[in-house]
Design a protein around this motif. Structure first.
Motif, PDB file in Angstrom:
ATOM      1  N   PRO A 199       0.786  -1.231   0.000  1.00 50.03           N
ATOM      2  CA  PRO A 199       0.000   0.000   0.000  1.00 50.03           C
ATOM      3  C   PRO A 199       0.822   1.288   0.000  1.00 50.03           C
ATOM      4  N   MET A 200       2.133   1.204   0.162  1.00 52.54           N
ATOM      5  CA  MET A 200       2.939   2.420   0.223  1.00 52.54           C
ATOM      6  C   MET A 200       3.041   3.099  -1.135  1.00 52.54           C
ATOM      7  N   PHE A 201       2.970   2.316  -2.219  1.00 56.52           N
ATOM      8  CA  PHE A 201       3.140   2.865  -3.563  1.00 56.52           C
ATOM      9  C   PHE A 201       2.040   2.350  -4.486  1.00 56.52           C
ATOM     10  N   GLY A 202       1.635   3.210  -5.422  1.00 58.08           N
ATOM     11  CA  GLY A 202       0.737   2.766  -6.477  1.00 58.08           C
ATOM     12  C   GLY A 202       1.539   2.241  -7.653  1.00 58.08           C
ATOM     13  N   GLU A 203       2.487   3.066  -8.085  1.00 60.97           N
ATOM     14  CA  GLU A 203       3.426   2.652  -9.116  1.00 60.97           C
ATOM     15  C   GLU A 203       4.770   3.306  -8.822  1.00 60.97           C
ATOM     16  N   VAL A 204       5.843   2.693  -9.284  1.00 62.76           N
ATOM     17  CA  VAL A 204       7.188   3.216  -9.085  1.00 62.76           C
ATOM     18  C   VAL A 204       7.840   3.357 -10.453  1.00 62.76           C
ATOM     19  N   TRP A 205       8.488   4.491 -10.686  1.00 61.71           N
ATOM     20  CA  TRP A 205       9.093   4.807 -11.984  1.00 61.71           C
ATOM     21  C   TRP A 205       8.041   4.705 -13.098  1.00 61.71           C
ATOM     22  N   GLN A 206       6.890   5.332 -12.856  1.00 63.91           N
ATOM     23  CA  GLN A 206       5.814   5.363 -13.851  1.00 63.91           C
ATOM     24  C   GLN A 206       5.380   3.968 -14.294  1.00 63.91           C
ATOM     25  N   GLY A 207       5.483   3.001 -13.394  1.00 61.85           N
ATOM     26  CA  GLY A 207       5.071   1.636 -13.718  1.00 61.85           C
ATOM     27  C   GLY A 207       6.173   0.781 -14.293  1.00 61.85           C
ATOM     28  N   ALA A 208       7.390   1.326 -14.465  1.00 57.98           N
ATOM     29  CA  ALA A 208       8.488   0.517 -15.004  1.00 57.98           C
ATOM     30  C   ALA A 208       8.918  -0.568 -14.033  1.00 57.98           C
ATOM     31  N   VAL A 209       8.766  -0.331 -12.725  1.00 65.43           N
ATOM     32  CA  VAL A 209       9.219  -1.286 -11.714  1.00 65.43           C
ATOM     33  C   VAL A 209       8.154  -2.345 -11.461  1.00 65.43           C
ATOM     34  N   VAL A 210       8.576  -3.603 -11.520  1.00 65.72           N
ATOM     35  CA  VAL A 210       7.708  -4.740 -11.210  1.00 65.72           C
ATOM     36  C   VAL A 210       8.488  -5.678 -10.293  1.00 65.72           C
ATOM     37  N   GLU A 211       7.793  -6.284  -9.336  1.00 65.73           N
ATOM     38  CA  GLU A 211       8.439  -7.204  -8.403  1.00 65.73           C
ATOM     39  C   GLU A 211       8.113  -8.650  -8.750  1.00 65.73           C
ATOM     40  N   HIS A 212       9.084  -9.509  -8.531  1.00 65.86           N
ATOM     41  CA  HIS A 212       8.877 -10.952  -8.691  1.00 65.86           C
ATOM     42  C   HIS A 212      10.032 -11.676  -8.008  1.00 65.86           C
ATOM     43  N   ALA A 213      10.494 -12.802  -8.550  1.00 70.08           N
ATOM     44  CA  ALA A 213      11.473 -13.635  -7.865  1.00 70.08           C
ATOM     45  C   ALA A 213      12.586 -14.087  -8.793  1.00 70.08           C
ATOM     46  N   LEU A 214      13.725 -14.407  -8.196  1.00 69.09           N
ATOM     47  CA  LEU A 214      14.803 -15.117  -8.874  1.00 69.09           C
ATOM     48  C   LEU A 214      14.779 -16.548  -8.363  1.00 69.09           C
ATOM     49  N   THR A 215      14.807 -17.494  -9.284  1.00 69.03           N
ATOM     50  CA  THR A 215      14.598 -18.889  -8.929  1.00 69.03           C
ATOM     51  C   THR A 215      15.580 -19.792  -9.657  1.00 69.03           C
ATOM     52  N   ARG A 216      15.718 -21.012  -9.150  1.00 63.50           N
ATOM     53  CA  ARG A 216      16.502 -22.032  -9.832  1.00 63.50           C
ATOM     54  C   ARG A 216      15.678 -22.716 -10.909  1.00 63.50           C
ATOM     55  N   SER A 217      14.375 -22.846 -10.693  1.00 67.72           N
ATOM     56  CA  SER A 217      13.518 -23.574 -11.630  1.00 67.72           C
ATOM     57  C   SER A 217      12.410 -22.683 -12.150  1.00 67.72           C
ATOM     58  N   VAL A 218      11.922 -23.021 -13.339  1.00 67.70           N
ATOM     59  CA  VAL A 218      10.797 -22.297 -13.919  1.00 67.70           C
ATOM     60  C   VAL A 218       9.534 -22.542 -13.104  1.00 67.70           C
ATOM     61  N   ARG A 219       9.376 -23.762 -12.621  1.00 64.30           N
ATOM     62  CA  ARG A 219       8.136 -24.056 -11.895  1.00 64.30           C
ATOM     63  C   ARG A 219       8.016 -23.225 -10.621  1.00 64.30           C
ATOM     64  N   ASP A 220       9.138 -22.951  -9.940  1.00 62.44           N
ATOM     65  CA  ASP A 220       9.066 -22.081  -8.762  1.00 62.44           C
ATOM     66  C   ASP A 220       8.608 -20.686  -9.144  1.00 62.44           C
ATOM     67  N   SER A 221       9.131 -20.167 -10.248  1.00 61.48           N
ATOM     68  CA  SER A 221       8.754 -18.826 -10.694  1.00 61.48           C
ATOM     69  C   SER A 221       7.268 -18.762 -11.021  1.00 61.48           C
ATOM     70  N   ALA A 222       6.773 -19.779 -11.725  1.00 61.75           N
ATOM     71  CA  ALA A 222       5.355 -19.813 -12.086  1.00 61.75           C
ATOM     72  C   ALA A 222       4.477 -19.917 -10.842  1.00 61.75           C
ATOM     73  N   ALA A 223       4.900 -20.738  -9.877  1.00 60.50           N
ATOM     74  CA  ALA A 223       4.102 -20.907  -8.667  1.00 60.50           C
ATOM     75  C   ALA A 223       4.069 -19.628  -7.831  1.00 60.50           C
ATOM     76  N   VAL A 224       5.198 -18.910  -7.784  1.00 56.65           N
ATOM     77  CA  VAL A 224       5.208 -17.633  -7.076  1.00 56.65           C
ATOM     78  C   VAL A 224       4.267 -16.644  -7.753  1.00 56.65           C
ATOM     79  N   LEU A 225       4.300 -16.596  -9.077  1.00 53.44           N
ATOM     80  CA  LEU A 225       3.418 -15.669  -9.788  1.00 53.44           C
ATOM     81  C   LEU A 225       1.955 -15.997  -9.533  1.00 53.44           C
ATOM     82  N   ASP A 226       1.631 -17.278  -9.420  1.00 53.43           N
ATOM     83  CA  ASP A 226       0.255 -17.670  -9.105  1.00 53.43           C
ATOM     84  C   ASP A 226      -0.235 -17.021  -7.816  1.00 53.43           C
ATOM     85  N   VAL A 227       0.651 -16.874  -6.822  1.00 54.41           N
ATOM     86  CA  VAL A 227       0.192 -16.434  -5.498  1.00 54.41           C
ATOM     87  C   VAL A 227       0.382 -14.941  -5.248  1.00 54.41           C
ATOM     88  N   ILE A 228       1.192 -14.250  -6.044  1.00 60.85           N
ATOM     89  CA  ILE A 228       1.418 -12.829  -5.747  1.00 60.85           C
ATOM     90  C   ILE A 228       0.768 -11.901  -6.748  1.00 60.85           C
TER      91      ILE A 228
END
Length: 500
Positions: A199-228
Motif C-alpha cells: 500500500p505504500m506505492f501505487g506505481e514506481v518509476w511510472q510503472g516501469a518497476v515490477v516485483e517478482h522472484a529469482l529462482t533455480r527452476s521455472v516451476r518455482d517462478s510460475a508458482a510464485v506468480l500464481d500467489v502474488i
C-alpha cells in the motif's frame, strides 16, 4: 536435514518434502539459517536477518499453502515488513522502519513462505551492480572476483549459492534479469501492474518497476506468480488475480514465431560492444528453439536505442529527485544533508532541474515504443536477444571512479546542474550508465513481460543468460517456453555447488 540435502531442492521440492512428512518445517528452517550463518559472511548477500521473528511466524503458516515452510528472502527495497528496517541500500534510511507490510509480503506469507531476512541492493536500486557503500558487496558465487549484477544482486547470490531456493527481487530496468544472467538463474519480469506495489506505492518509476522472484527452476517462478499477482485495494492497475501459471507448464508450447536479434538498435547508439560469448549464447538459443520446432527468423525490434535510453534516464532523474525528497520527509533530514553516495546526490540534483515538460515528453515516448512493439508482436510471438553485453563484470569495474565522482560533485555549484542538462549531460549519462546493459530497459518502458534464461556458460566458468520478451500480459506463454527449454537443456545441474 543437513545443508547439502537442503540445497538439493528447489522451493516446490522442499514444500513437497514437508507436506509428505519426509522432513519437518523446523528442520528446513534450521538448515536455511545454518546456511546463511555459515556462508553469508563470505557471500555478502543478506544485509539483515530476522530468524527469531520468522520462527514465530512459521508457527502460524497454513500447512496446505503451496510453499508451506519454505524459506525465502526479500529485497531491501520496496518490500516493507511492518516495524522493521528497510534501508533501500542507503545509509540515509538505515534507521527507518516501515509502517506496514507490503502487499507482496502479505501474499508471500499467505503462500507459506518464511521470510528469513533481506538481501543487498545498490543505493535506492539505482545501478546494475550491487556495490552500496553502506553495506557489504555480494560476490558472484560462480567467480567471487566478479559482480552478481544488480539491482537484485543480493537475491541472486542467495539463490545461486543455495542460501534459499528462491528470493524476491524487483526490476525497473533489468534488475531481475541482469543478476539472473550473471548468476545462472531463471528471472522473470512480469507485465506492468501484474504484481501490486501497495500500500505504500501505487506505481514506481511510472510503472516501469515490477516485483517478482529469482529462482533455480521455472516451476518455482510460475508458482510464485500464481500467489502474488493481481491488484490490491487501491491499485492503479485493474488487473484481477490470474491462476494457472504453474498448471500451464504441463504441456509444451505450440510452434512459435521467434524473432532473434543481437540488439543492435538498442546497443549501437550507446557504443555497446557485444562479447563473443553473448553472441554465441543467443545464436545457440536460436538454434535450440529451431530444433524444438519453432520458426526462427532474424529481425530487429522497431526501436532506436539512443532515444529509448534518453527517455528512460529522463524518468529516472525525475523519480530520484522525488525519492530523495520523500526520504527527507521520512527521516527529517534536509535533502542536502542526506547520507547518500556522490553519484546519487549528483543525479538527484540533475533531476531537480529537469523541466516538467521534458519529463512528460519522455513518458509519451514510452507509449510510442509500446505501440511499435505491439505491431512487432503481430508478426512474432516472442523476441530473443541478449540480457547484457557480456558476462558478469569484475567487481568495482562499473562503479563510478573517484575522478568521475569528483566531476559529478561539481554539480553542487549553483546553476551547474541546469547548465549540465542543457549541455547534453543526460545523453552522456545514458551512454555511460547503460552501455553494458542496453537491452533490458525496453520491456520496462513498454510494460511487456521478459525473462532471462540460463542457457550458456563461458569457458571461464561464467553464466550468460539470454532474454526473451513477449507481448504485454503474456507471461503464461513465456513460462511455458522457458519450461520447454529448461527440460531440453537441463540447466539446473550447472548451478555452483562449492563456495570459496
Amino acid at each position: 536435514m543437513d545443508i547439502g540435502d537442503y540445497r538439493a531442492h528447489d522451493a516446490l521440492g522442499l514444500a513437497a518434502l514437508i507436506r509428505q512428512g519426509e522432513v519437518s518445517r523446523e528442520e528446513v528452517f534450521a538448515a536455511a539459517c545454518a546456511a546463511i550463518e555459515a556462508d553469508n559472511p563470505y557471500l555478502g548477500a543478506v544485509v539483515r536477518t530476522r530468524f527469531a521473528r520468522a520462527a514465530r511466524e512459521g508457527g502460524h503458516l497454513d500447512p496446505e499453502a503451496p510453499f508451506a515452510g519454505v524459506p525465502t528472502l526479500t529485497k531491501d527495497l520496496l518490500m516493507a515488513l511492518e516495524d522493521e528496517p528497510l534501508a533501500c541500500g542507503s545509509a540515509s534510511m538505515a534507521a527507518w522502519r516501515a509502517p506496514e507490510n507490503a502487499s507482496l509480503v502479505t501474499r508471500l506469507r499467505q503462500a507459506g513462505l518464511c521470510i528469513l531476512g533481506q538481501t543487498a541492493t545498490p543505493e535506492l536500486g539505482l545501478m546494475g551492480i550491487t556495490e552500496p557503500r553502506a553495506f557489504a558487496h555480494p560476490v558472484n558465487p560462480w567467480r567471487p572476483a566478479h559482480s552478481p549484477g544488480g539491482s537484485s544482486g543480493g537475491s541472486a547470490v542467495a539463490v545461486a549459492s543455495g542460501l534459499v531456493p528462491l528470493a524476491l527481487g524487483s526490476d525497473g530496468g533489468g534488475s531481475i534479469r541482469i543478476p539472473a544472467s550473471h548468476c545462472g538463474l531463471f528471472g522473470l519480469k512480469p507485465s506492468r501492474g501484474r504484481v501490486p506495489l501497495g500500500p505504500m506505492f501505487g506505481e514506481v518509476w511510472q510503472g516501469a518497476v515490477v516485483e517478482h522472484a529469482l529462482t533455480r527452476s521455472v516451476r518455482d517462478s510460475a508458482a510464485v506468480l500464481d500467489v502474488i499477482n493481481g491488484m490490491d485495494a487501491g491499485s492503479p492497475w485493474p488487473l484481477p488475480r490470474e491462476q494457472g501459471f504453474l498448471a500451464a507448464l504441463g504441456r509444451p508450447p505450440p510452434p512459435l514465431r521467434v524473432a532473434v536479434s543481437l540488439g543492435e538498435p538498442l546497443g549501437a547508439p550507446l557504443g555497446t560492444r557485444l562479447d563473443p560469448e553473448v553472441r554465441l549464447a543467443v545464436e545457440w538459443a536460436a538454434h535450440r528453439l529451431e530444433g524444438l520446432g519453432h520458426r526462427v527468423d532474424w529481425a530487429e525490434p522497431p526501436v532506436e536505442g539512443g532515444a529509448l535510453a534518453d527517455s528512460y534516464l529522463t524518468l529516472y532523474l525525475g523519480h530520484l529527485a522525488a525519492d530523495l525528497a520523500w526520504i527527507s520527509e521520512q527521516t527529517g533530514v534536509p535533502v542536502g544533508r542526506l547520507d547518500i553516495e556522490p553519484a546519487t546526490r549528483a543525479i538527484g540534483r540533475l533531476g531537480r532541474c529537469l523541466p516538467a515538460r521534458d519529463y512528460e515528453l519522455a513518458k509519451r515516448d514510452w507509449n510510442r515504443v509500446a505501440r511499435a512493439m505491439a505491431g512487432f508482436h503481430r508478426r512474432f510471438d516472442v523476441l530473443l536477444l541478449p540480457v547484457a553485453a557480456g558476462p558478469a563484470p569484475r567487481r568495482r569495474a562499473l562503479y563510478p571512479s573517484p575522478a568521475r565522482e569528483r566531476l559529478m560533485a561539481l554539480l553542487a555549484i549553483p546553476g551547474a546542474s541546469r547548465l549540465a542538462l542543457k549541455a547534453g549531460m543526460l545523453k552522456r549519462l545514458a551512454a555511460e550508465a547503460l552501455r553494458m546493459t542496453p537491452f533490458t530497459q525496453l520491456a520496462n518502458l513498454t510494460g511487456q513481460p521478459a525473462m532471462s534464461l540460463p542457457l550458456h556458460i563461458t569457458p571461464d566458468g561464467l553464466p550468460v543468460g539470454v532474454q526473451v520478451i513477449g507481448p504485454m500480459g503474456d507471461e503464461r506463454r513465456l513460462l511455458v517456453l522457458a519450461a520447454q527449454l529448461e527440460a531440453d537443456s537441463g540447466w539446473g545441474r550447472h548451478l555452483p555447488r562449492v563456495l570459496g
